[in-house]
Design a protein around this motif. Structure first.
Motif, PDB file in Angstrom:
ATOM      1  N   TYR A  15      -6.230 -20.035   9.305  1.00 40.31           N
ATOM      2  CA  TYR A  15      -7.183 -19.393  10.090  1.00 40.31           C
ATOM      3  C   TYR A  15      -7.002 -18.083   9.489  1.00 40.31           C
ATOM      4  O   TYR A  15      -6.196 -17.625   8.777  1.00 40.31           O
ATOM      5  N   SER A  16      -7.874 -16.956  10.015  1.00 43.97           N
ATOM      6  CA  SER A  16      -7.960 -15.792   9.510  1.00 43.97           C
ATOM      7  C   SER A  16      -6.673 -15.089   9.547  1.00 43.97           C
ATOM      8  O   SER A  16      -6.173 -14.863  10.886  1.00 43.97           O
ATOM      9  N   MET A  17      -6.127 -14.131   8.766  1.00 47.20           N
ATOM     10  CA  MET A  17      -4.946 -13.327   8.892  1.00 47.20           C
ATOM     11  C   MET A  17      -5.513 -12.262   8.086  1.00 47.20           C
ATOM     12  O   MET A  17      -6.104 -12.506   6.784  1.00 47.20           O
ATOM     13  N   PRO A  18      -4.880 -11.079   8.248  1.00 53.39           N
ATOM     14  CA  PRO A  18      -5.301  -9.730   7.380  1.00 53.39           C
ATOM     15  C   PRO A  18      -4.370 -10.009   6.343  1.00 53.39           C
ATOM     16  O   PRO A  18      -3.065 -10.577   6.187  1.00 53.39           O
ATOM     17  N   SER A  19      -4.925  -9.395   5.252  1.00 57.00           N
ATOM     18  CA  SER A  19      -3.993  -9.380   3.867  1.00 57.00           C
ATOM     19  C   SER A  19      -3.395  -8.072   3.906  1.00 57.00           C
ATOM     20  O   SER A  19      -3.816  -7.055   3.899  1.00 57.00           O
ATOM     21  N   LEU A  20      -1.814  -8.472   3.761  1.00 56.74           N
ATOM     22  CA  LEU A  20      -1.041  -7.254   4.027  1.00 56.74           C
ATOM     23  C   LEU A  20       0.021  -7.230   2.794  1.00 56.74           C
ATOM     24  O   LEU A  20       0.589  -8.440   2.403  1.00 56.74           O
ATOM     25  N   HIS A  21       0.360  -6.103   2.400  1.00 55.99           N
ATOM     26  CA  HIS A  21       1.532  -5.938   1.573  1.00 55.99           C
ATOM     27  C   HIS A  21       2.790  -5.245   2.365  1.00 55.99           C
ATOM     28  O   HIS A  21       2.412  -4.091   2.783  1.00 55.99           O
ATOM     29  N   SER A  22       3.900  -5.773   2.579  1.00 54.40           N
ATOM     30  CA  SER A  22       4.926  -4.895   3.325  1.00 54.40           C
ATOM     31  C   SER A  22       6.154  -4.450   2.344  1.00 54.40           C
ATOM     32  O   SER A  22       6.245  -5.199   1.607  1.00 54.40           O
ATOM     33  N   ILE A  23       6.530  -3.315   2.724  1.00 54.38           N
ATOM     34  CA  ILE A  23       7.603  -2.789   1.967  1.00 54.38           C
ATOM     35  C   ILE A  23       8.578  -2.431   2.985  1.00 54.38           C
ATOM     36  O   ILE A  23       8.280  -2.102   4.038  1.00 54.38           O
ATOM     37  N   GLY A  24       9.991  -2.253   2.606  1.00 57.34           N
ATOM     38  CA  GLY A  24      11.010  -1.888   3.384  1.00 57.34           C
ATOM     39  C   GLY A  24      11.113  -0.228   3.417  1.00 57.34           C
ATOM     40  O   GLY A  24      12.201   0.360   3.100  1.00 57.34           O
ATOM     41  N   LEU A  25      10.042   0.362   4.143  1.00 49.85           N
ATOM     42  CA  LEU A  25       9.970   1.841   4.262  1.00 49.85           C
ATOM     43  C   LEU A  25       9.729   1.986   5.724  1.00 49.85           C
ATOM     44  O   LEU A  25       8.707   1.756   6.009  1.00 49.85           O
ATOM     45  N   GLY A  26      10.568   2.746   6.671  1.00 43.22           N
ATOM     46  CA  GLY A  26      10.305   2.991   7.814  1.00 43.22           C
ATOM     47  C   GLY A  26      10.771   4.320   8.317  1.00 43.22           C
ATOM     48  O   GLY A  26      11.769   5.013   7.607  1.00 43.22           O
ATOM     49  N   GLY A  27      11.000   4.772   9.574  1.00 41.77           N
ATOM     50  CA  GLY A  27      11.760   5.974  10.001  1.00 41.77           C
ATOM     51  C   GLY A  27      13.105   5.847   9.934  1.00 41.77           C
ATOM     52  O   GLY A  27      13.968   6.700   9.971  1.00 41.77           O
ATOM     53  N   GLY A  28      13.502   4.669  10.213  1.00 40.50           N
ATOM     54  CA  GLY A  28      14.842   4.145  10.239  1.00 40.50           C
ATOM     55  C   GLY A  28      15.472   3.912   8.863  1.00 40.50           C
ATOM     56  O   GLY A  28      16.708   3.384   8.740  1.00 40.50           O
ATOM     57  N   SER A  29      14.767   3.818   7.760  1.00 39.41           N
ATOM     58  CA  SER A  29      15.438   3.335   6.633  1.00 39.41           C
ATOM     59  C   SER A  29      16.360   4.254   6.020  1.00 39.41           C
ATOM     60  O   SER A  29      16.537   5.525   6.266  1.00 39.41           O
ATOM     61  N   ILE A  30      17.375   3.705   5.655  1.00 39.79           N
ATOM     62  CA  ILE A  30      18.738   4.139   5.146  1.00 39.79           C
ATOM     63  C   ILE A  30      18.548   4.819   3.849  1.00 39.79           C
ATOM     64  O   ILE A  30      18.107   4.347   2.781  1.00 39.79           O
ATOM     65  N   VAL A  31      19.062   5.953   3.685  1.00 37.71           N
ATOM     66  CA  VAL A  31      18.933   6.753   2.592  1.00 37.71           C
ATOM     67  C   VAL A  31      20.512   6.934   1.698  1.00 37.71           C
ATOM     68  O   VAL A  31      21.307   7.393   2.526  1.00 37.71           O
ATOM     69  N   ARG A  32      20.420   6.424   0.472  1.00 38.84           N
ATOM     70  CA  ARG A  32      21.951   6.606  -0.313  1.00 38.84           C
ATOM     71  C   ARG A  32      21.721   7.314  -1.390  1.00 38.84           C
ATOM     72  O   ARG A  32      20.773   7.151  -1.999  1.00 38.84           O
ATOM     73  N   GLU A  33      22.814   7.928  -1.948  1.00 38.68           N
ATOM     74  CA  GLU A  33      23.007   8.589  -2.936  1.00 38.68           C
ATOM     75  C   GLU A  33      23.972   7.737  -3.987  1.00 38.68           C
ATOM     76  O   GLU A  33      25.176   7.793  -3.403  1.00 38.68           O
ATOM     77  N   SER A  34      23.874   7.189  -5.063  1.00 40.21           N
ATOM     78  CA  SER A  34      24.915   6.667  -5.960  1.00 40.21           C
ATOM     79  C   SER A  34      24.406   7.037  -7.448  1.00 40.21           C
ATOM     80  O   SER A  34      23.353   6.905  -7.927  1.00 40.21           O
TER      81      SER A  34
END
Length: 991
Positions: free
Chosen positions: A328-347
């Motif tokens: 059945y019909s579904m929207p074509s989406l591309h999802s990435i792991g980026l949101g307001g709670g995404s953890i920021v790291r420096e290495s």
């Protein structure tokens, strides 16, 4: 007395996993600064979803001070129903009975064949068959026999089942016989309180996927009815007498009565609501042009494309819901792991953002809320782009960290935008969602960025302003009408369906039109049309009877069962798997005992060697898998093991792969073998060989050779080394003309033709194909038995081994997360870079299909990927033949040639038949066939040198080269040197 307010205000509600959003909106005020939003409210989603909705709606009514009489409609978008399926919640799912309609087909690939075992254990109740079904041209395979239906009903009643699915072959095009409706009427007469779902009302062409969707729908139906009644009761408590709607996956409305009957159509409406809301809030809806919507939440960002129609671009033909393929019909989406709670790291001086997230613990864990985790929200506050929590808590963050994190966020968003686009031209980007503040002020690939007011409740806005739609998916003959007339008829049907669903006729527009000539079937055209229009607020749609009692035998809903679900057997370790080779006690030759893992490898490998044709092996794989599970045996031998006087039968399917979408895999080839054996007075043979290794026909020899039927070994070889459109495009026709007759074809439902003589090989195919069209457009074929000498001299050998090796490459890449280099692994398996080449990497930006003299032709255009898309390229990648510009690949079911157009306009042919041109889906590593070609897919184009059986003779190039497809101006140039695949038997034989 004050005038009664006009009903102009709509209420939209979006029930998400974290929050329930509600808005009151007056669409007539869209062009004011408030966008017509009169009130909005966001609150945590409660365990009792209905109570949460009631609270949210009451709040917006109070905030806006609106009288209930002014509300025109309430529209709800909810994940309520799909969550019950995903979680395998036995409280809310019912056992389902299935009645299939087909006299001669549909038995080999049963229902639930690819359901997750846990879901199957909860909802599989009964499977029965009755005569019926249609052919691809709309004619009747067999009439319904009422007494058979009555018998099935008696069996279902004994089991106490009340959710029943009726699914018939080609039922979506059944305009004359109404078979599913007739069976439904009989079932409802025999089992009065049953919920009966007819599959053509749920989904479109593609029997397995349509049946799967119908089964899920039937299982959730009672829970959906109860839920929708709860929604209605909440409205009554709020003194709202207006219609209630739910949003569908494609962005259109479903009245509450229809939603209670077909809840599956609401399963994934959230992203669509977000996209529609974005268009409305930014004013883009009036611009009639495409745009990209980026919905940034707490954990992920969903990126999709809005079409000029204002509706989302749809995903490919088949999508997966809770591990089950549906169409059945579904929207074509591309999802990435980026949101307001995404953890920021420096290495090591490098800053990363996500993909892991603190999720709904943002207000506990983020720095600005007193936590100890640096999140993307902290970066936004530190950069002065957002105000939340305590900004002093991020004052100590290094400016370089903040800058690098913002650059990483920009890079992630630019990559996602570029992947979802279908052309390099910049498009407007509309930003919505609670995390939209993370986005930079500009993005490469975006003509402009728009962050509208109320962006954080765009889902609820999209629900409130949804339109009404009508969809038609139909196959029509174009012998007695033009293509234009057929398309116009489908458009009229779609418009009428939209009006019947509640659209204002004058507002209805045609949003989408797709036409697909049906491959190998003369004068048959598939047309898919979607019409959309504005809701007629004066219309009173059918509503559920809120006072109707629930099922008398229905128990109160129990507490949620957190017991361990049924799980599948642990998968085979494909990195360590070795095939089983043993010496036969009877013949003293080495035999390869085929296992389920081997069949999985072979199915994927055969589709790659199909060069986009040959039909999908998916149904054949299920059939053979189930036979192995039932204890049947299949064996493969090398051609060198054949005795000198061996009699070898060969053949496969002929006809349209489109037929296989509905009739599934059956036994036509077995019947054709039997018919030819009877004609030739032969009671046995020594081995079986494939007509072609490409596509579904690559697996057909295993059916005939299995211990279930003729119990004969399959030869490691075939007559093409790939797939070709016709029976005479075989190496035996190249090197031994006149060896195609006598042969037999069988329809699988009682029609057999034996062709005894022919003046040339081409007329054999033409005559049989004309007969095939009259026999249901798919037949099994048994060719003239051949000899050991011809197999060794003229066959393309070790191609079963090659298909297995290619399939193993795909499985190993999937297991080791190395899909980015699966093409390199395949190149290695087929002989290295001297034998195979990666022609191009890019994404499909154009798909053309057309009908010519009854055949399906077309082409795809693939454009080069941007630098950003290539940033994670592996160092193990082989350079492609060309890296810039575009390539165009024409096909006649199989890919014919690849033409490169450089950025300066220069053109050159970089590969052509008889060499193999394979288009791989870069995301999965698997082959794309002609039916799966879709705008926006990222692909890797692979070229493989053909067998010298084709290229070393003038006859081979005449039959299998560009001239055979009327491209006489193209001169074949070998891609490389042919390397004969190494025999699996030879490699893995016991020492």
């Amino acid at each position: 007395m004050a005038a009664r307010p006009a009903k102009s205000v709509r209420i939209g509600v979006d029930v998400g996993g974290t929050n329930t959003d509600a808005v009151a909106i007056d669409p007539s005020q869209q062009h004011t600064p408030s966008r017509g939003v009169l009130a909005h409210h966001k609150s945590p989603t409660t365990a009792d979803v209905t109570a949460g909705i009631e609270t949210a709606v009451r709040t917006v009514l109070e905030k806006s001070e609106l009288p209930s009489a002014s509300i025109a409609s309430v529209t709800i978008g909810t994940t309520h129903f799909i969550n019950a399926v995903i979680e395998q919640d036995a409280r809310r799912l019912r056992r389902v009975a299935i009645i299939r309609l087909s006299k001669s087909f549909l038995r080999e690939v049963p229902p639930f064949s690819e359901f997750p075992p846990g879901l199957t254990s909860i909802i599989k109740g009964y499977v029965g068959y009755v005569d019926g079904g249609l052919h691809i041209d709309g004619s009747e395979e067999a009439p319904i026999k009422e007494e058979q239906v009555v018998e099935r009903c008696a069996e279902i009643k004994k089991l106490g089942l009340s959710a029943i699915v009726v699914v018939g072959a080609f039922s979506p095009i059944d305009e004359d016989f109404k078979q599913e409706e007739r069976v439904r009427d009989i079932v409802q007469r025999e089992i009065p309180h049953a919920d009966v779902i007819v599959s053509h009302e749920v989904a479109n062409i593609g029997l397995i996927e349509r049946e799967n969707a119908s089964i899920l729908n039937a299982s959730i139906l009672r829970y959906a009815k109860r839920t929708v009644k709860g929604f209605r009761r909440a409205m009554k408590a709020l003194k709202l007498s207006c219609p209630l709607f739910l949003t569908q996956n494609d962005g259109t409305l479903l009245d509450s009565a229809a939603a209670a009957k077909i809840p599956i159509r609401t399963f994934s409406s959230g992203p669509t609501n977000s996209m529609r809301g974005a268009a409305y809030l930014t004013g883009h809806e009036t611009e009639k042009s495409s745009a990209i919507v980026v919905d940034i939440g707490g954990t992920t960002s969903d990126v999709g494309v809005l079409l000029p129609s204002g509706l989302p671009r749809q995903a490919s033909a088949y999508v997966s819901v809770a591990g089950v393929r549906v169409n059945y019909s579904m929207p074509s989406l591309h999802s990435i792991g980026l949101g307001g709670g995404s953890i920021v790291r420096e290495s090591d001086g490098k800053v990363t953002v996500g993909p892991d997230s603190v999720g709904h613990y943002l207000t506990r864990d983020a720095l600005v809320f007193g936590g100890k985790v640096t999140t993307s929200s902290d970066i936004a506050v530190a950069a002065g782009k957002a105000e939340m929590g305590d900004s002093k808590a991020v004052a100590s963050l290094a400016p370089s960290l903040v800058e690098q994190a913002q650059q990483r966020i920009r890079s992630l968003l630019e990559g996602a935008v570029d992947i979802i686009k279908t052309s390099p031209e910049p498009l407007p980007v509309l930003l919505v969602g609670g995390g939209a503040i993370l986005a930079p002020e500009s993005l490469n690939g975006a003509s402009e960025l728009k962050l509208p007011p109320y962006h954080d409740v765009a889902n609820a806005v999209g629900a409130a302003i949804s339109k009404v739609g009508g969809i038609v998916d139909i196959i029509q003959g174009v012998a007695d009408q033009s293509v234009t007339q057929a398309v116009d008829r489908a458009k009229e049907m779609a418009i009428q369906r939209a009006v019947d669903a509640g659209a204002i006729r004058d507002s209805v527009i045609i949003a989408e039109v797709e036409t697909y000539p049906v491959s190998y079937v003369a004068n048959q055209l598939r047309t898919i049309v979607k019409a959309v229009g504005e809701l007629d607020i004066n219309m009173q749609p059918e509503q559920l009877d809120d006072e109707e009692a629930d099922d008398p035998d229905q128990e109160p809903e129990a507490a949620k069962d957190f017991a361990v679900k049924v799980v599948d057997e642990p998968p085979v370790d494909v990195m360590k798997y070795t095939p089983t080779i043993a010496r036969s006690k009877e013949t003293d030759i080495l035999e390869w005992d085929i296992t389920e893992t081997d069949i999985n490898f072979l199915a994927d490998g055969c589709y790659v060697l199909g060069c986009a044709g040959g039909g999908s092996p998916a149904a054949s794989r299920i059939q053979l898998r189930d036979m192995l599970r039932a204890g049947h045996k299949m064996k493969v031998i090398d051609a060198a093991s054949l005795t000198k006087d061996a009699v070898i039968y060969w053949g496969g399917h002929m006809g349209s792969p489109a037929t296989s979408n509905e009739r599934l895999q059956s036994l036509e080839t077995v019947h054709a073998f039997n018919a030819l054996m009877e004609y030739l007075h032969q009671d046995s043979f020594d081995a079986v060989m494939g007509l072609e290794i490409g596509g579904a026909n690559g697996l057909e020899p295993f059916l005939c050779g299995s211990s279930r039927f003729f119990d004969r070994p399959v030869i490691d070889g075939d007559w093409m080394g790939r797939a070709y459109p016709t029976y005479w495009q075989t190496t035996i026709a190249v090197h031994a003309p006149g060896e195609l007759v006598p042969c037999a074809i069988d329809s699988g439902d009682g029609k057999t033709i034996i062709m005894t003589k022919a003046s040339n090989d081409e007329i054999v195919d033409r005559a049989l194909r004309a007969s095939c069209s009259e026999m249901g457009s798919r037949v099994g074929k048994a060719a003239k038995p051949t000899t050991t000498q011809r197999v060794r001299d003229f066959g393309v050998l070790n191609t079963v081994s090659l298909a297995w090796r290619i399939g193993r490459c795909i499985a190993q890449a999937e297991a080791t997360n190395t899909l980015s280099t699966v093409a390199e692994a395949i190149v290695h398996e087929v002989g290295g870079e001297k034998s195979a080449k990666i022609l191009f990497r890019g994404k499909i930006v154009d798909v053309e299909r057309r009908l010519f003299k009854g055949h399906s032709y077309g082409s795809i255009t693939v454009a080069a990927l941007s630098t950003d898309e290539e940033e994670e390229a592996s160092s193990k990648r082989i350079p492609s033949v060309v890296t810039t510009g575009t390539i165009r690949i024409p096909f006649k079911n199989e890919n014919i040639y690849a033409e490169h157009t450089a950025e300066d306009g220069t053109k050159q042919i970089i590969a052509s038949v008889p060499d193999l041109i394979c288009v791989l889906d870069s995301a999965s590593g698997r082959s794309l066939g002609v039916p799966e070609f879709k705008y926006g897919y990222r692909v890797t184009v692979l070229g493989i040198t053909c067998s010298p059986r084709w290229s070393d003779t003038e006859a081979g190039l005449k039959i299998g080269g560009p001239g055979a497809f009327c491209y006489n101006d193209i001169t074949y140039k070998a891609l490389g040197e042919y390397v004969e695949p190494r025999s699996v038997i030879e490699e893995f034989a016991p020492k």
